[in-house]
Design an enzyme around this catalytic site. Sequence first.
Site, mmCIF file in Angstrom:
data_model
loop_
_atom_site.group_PDB
_atom_site.id
_atom_site.type_symbol
_atom_site.label_atom_id
_atom_site.label_comp_id
_atom_site.label_asym_id
_atom_site.label_seq_id
_atom_site.Cartn_x
_atom_site.Cartn_y
_atom_site.Cartn_z
ATOM 1 N N SER A 138 7.701 4.789 9.930
ATOM 2 C CA SER A 138 8.596 3.277 9.768
ATOM 3 C C SER A 138 8.606 3.567 7.851
ATOM 4 O O SER A 138 8.206 4.936 7.117
ATOM 5 C CB SER A 138 8.114 2.453 10.010
ATOM 6 O OG SER A 138 6.685 2.436 9.340
ATOM 7 N N LYS A 139 8.884 2.540 7.502
ATOM 8 C CA LYS A 139 9.584 2.555 6.327
ATOM 9 C C LYS A 139 8.102 2.792 5.009
ATOM 10 O O LYS A 139 7.963 3.642 4.181
ATOM 11 C CB LYS A 139 9.836 1.286 5.516
ATOM 12 C CG LYS A 139 11.469 1.478 5.749
ATOM 13 C CD LYS A 139 11.964 -0.143 4.982
ATOM 14 C CE LYS A 139 13.558 -0.625 5.885
ATOM 15 N NZ LYS A 139 13.327 -1.118 6.801
ATOM 16 N N ARG A 140 6.906 2.294 6.042
ATOM 17 C CA ARG A 140 6.041 2.617 5.006
ATOM 18 C C ARG A 140 5.282 3.898 4.910
ATOM 19 O O ARG A 140 4.590 3.986 4.330
ATOM 20 C CB ARG A 140 4.467 1.996 5.662
ATOM 21 C CG ARG A 140 4.509 1.330 6.704
ATOM 22 C CD ARG A 140 3.311 -0.066 7.267
ATOM 23 N NE ARG A 140 3.542 0.631 8.347
ATOM 24 C CZ ARG A 140 2.177 1.833 9.081
ATOM 25 N NH1 ARG A 140 1.484 2.301 7.666
ATOM 26 N NH2 ARG A 140 2.296 1.798 10.355
#
Length: 501
Positions: A266-268
């Site tokens: 995911s984006k993290r």
Amino acid sequence: MHMSSVESSAAASASPASASPAVVRPRVRFAPSPTGFLHVGGARTALFNWLYARKYDGDFLLRIEDTDRQRSTDDSTRAIFDGLNWLGLDWDEEVVFQGANVARHHADAHRLLATGAAYRDFTPAMEIERLRAEAEARGDAYRFDRAMAELTDAETEAKLAAGEPYAIRFRVPDGTTEWPDLVHGRIAFPNKDIEDFVILRSDGTPVYNMAVVSDDIAMRITLVMRGDDHISNTPKQILLYQALGAAVPQFAHVPMIHGTDGKKLSKRHGATAVGDYQYQGLLPGAMLNFLALLGWSTGDDTEVMSLPELIRRFDTDGLHKKAAVFDTKKLEWMNGQHLLLTPLDELAALVAPAIERAGTGVAADLLARPAWFHGVLELLRVRSRTLDDIVRQASPFLTELVEFEPEAVTKQWRDAAATAELLQATHDCLAALPEWTPATMEEALRALAEARGISGGKIFQPLRVALVGGTVSPGIFEVLEYVGRERSLARLDAAVRFLQG
RNA sequence: GGCGGUAUCGUCUAGGGGACUAGGACACAGCCCUCUCAAGGCUGGAACACGGGUUCGAAUCCCGUUACCGCUACCA
């Protein structure tokens, strides 16, 4: 239309091979929801499908699943097209927008209702929500109770006449639903664990599984290759194919891609959009090669492969079951490998505009001197992992003068007076050369070092700072050659003045 | 909770009963090369989740445990 367990499982497992004795061209599809950019996981799924289609002379279709009006955007759709185009994953036939097919989804759901494979459920959605919440509070698993919706014909007529809204639920038959998954082998679900799922909402819109099956049948998809997060959707979909009287396609569920912490990417975890990598100066071929190796392998030690080679070697047998962690370090290494394999004129066409964007040169000028430009690229690509690395290192070859980095000055030009004298001597030595070639320059400078009783390095290092401004560069003679006589001598002059004043 | 899936170096993986003192790649460390940096070459540390079976023999087959992941919606 109710099936016994034997019939249902037999139909599911027998269909792929027996449905078509003749050789049919495979038809596969990539079906993203336009709710964000093109994710690397999606890109990889698209790649596997594309490789399969190209290898077996089939069709690779693109379907945009835009039925969720809330989250779907045109920007996302464009981002998916852009990402696929950049990667070179071209699709056959026109793009299918799922939203354009709701009438058919609706009709298919009603067809199921007509055959008795589905039934009307007048239970208000709120009521079901309440029951679910209650069950969860007790720690129980909620399952829709078919008996709740059972009405006499008279009751149904009455509710219909009263205009009461209803959802259409699929009547899950007894038995077991199974299929021979191309990556997992046989997967089976007892039907009793599948609730009578909604296929058409009370507002008349189709639910995901209904839409997907209806579309995949209409698109004549022969193999559904997708992420393994869809495994538990598969039995529902197979049931739908069977109830609709359609041939069940083959299924291949490929593993997910995880971040370094083992969680779904995911984006993290940093850049997860293929656009991010394009922007960072990655080569599409390297991205594809890297992605292919996450979840698939050749069986031998081959790692670096061109696209044609990927097509040639791709095989669903090499697909893995285990989720893979996205390792950007290896991606960069892979890109470095592809940088070396890219024909110089192709590389030039990629780097020149990037240099222009960076403001250190004019693309047209660079491309007008291919011999020189290719030479510079040859020098730089071996010490680069991305196009950006090349652009960054190219500036000493492009600008008139360079800035002397303070750290480099401190390190290599410690004694200003002595260095100025040395650089002047270097300048004079080079200026006296009849021809500007690496061989003559090396011979002359090594002779100069010997005459002064010092090692070559004692001359090359200060000279490097004068030429490129820093302590790192390609071999000094190549730098001299490609920076050119005039500019090299001018930079030496500038260095001497700098040290004296 | 229920259902499903997965399990080899830190990471990507080879392996599908004996060829395994488990191979390759990335990353890491050292050495060589050398005008710096890369590239390249060599070397090193580093793994079969655990417990039971089956078998003459198991990383490979079976069962269980554990861990992780996914699904569990009138989302897609």
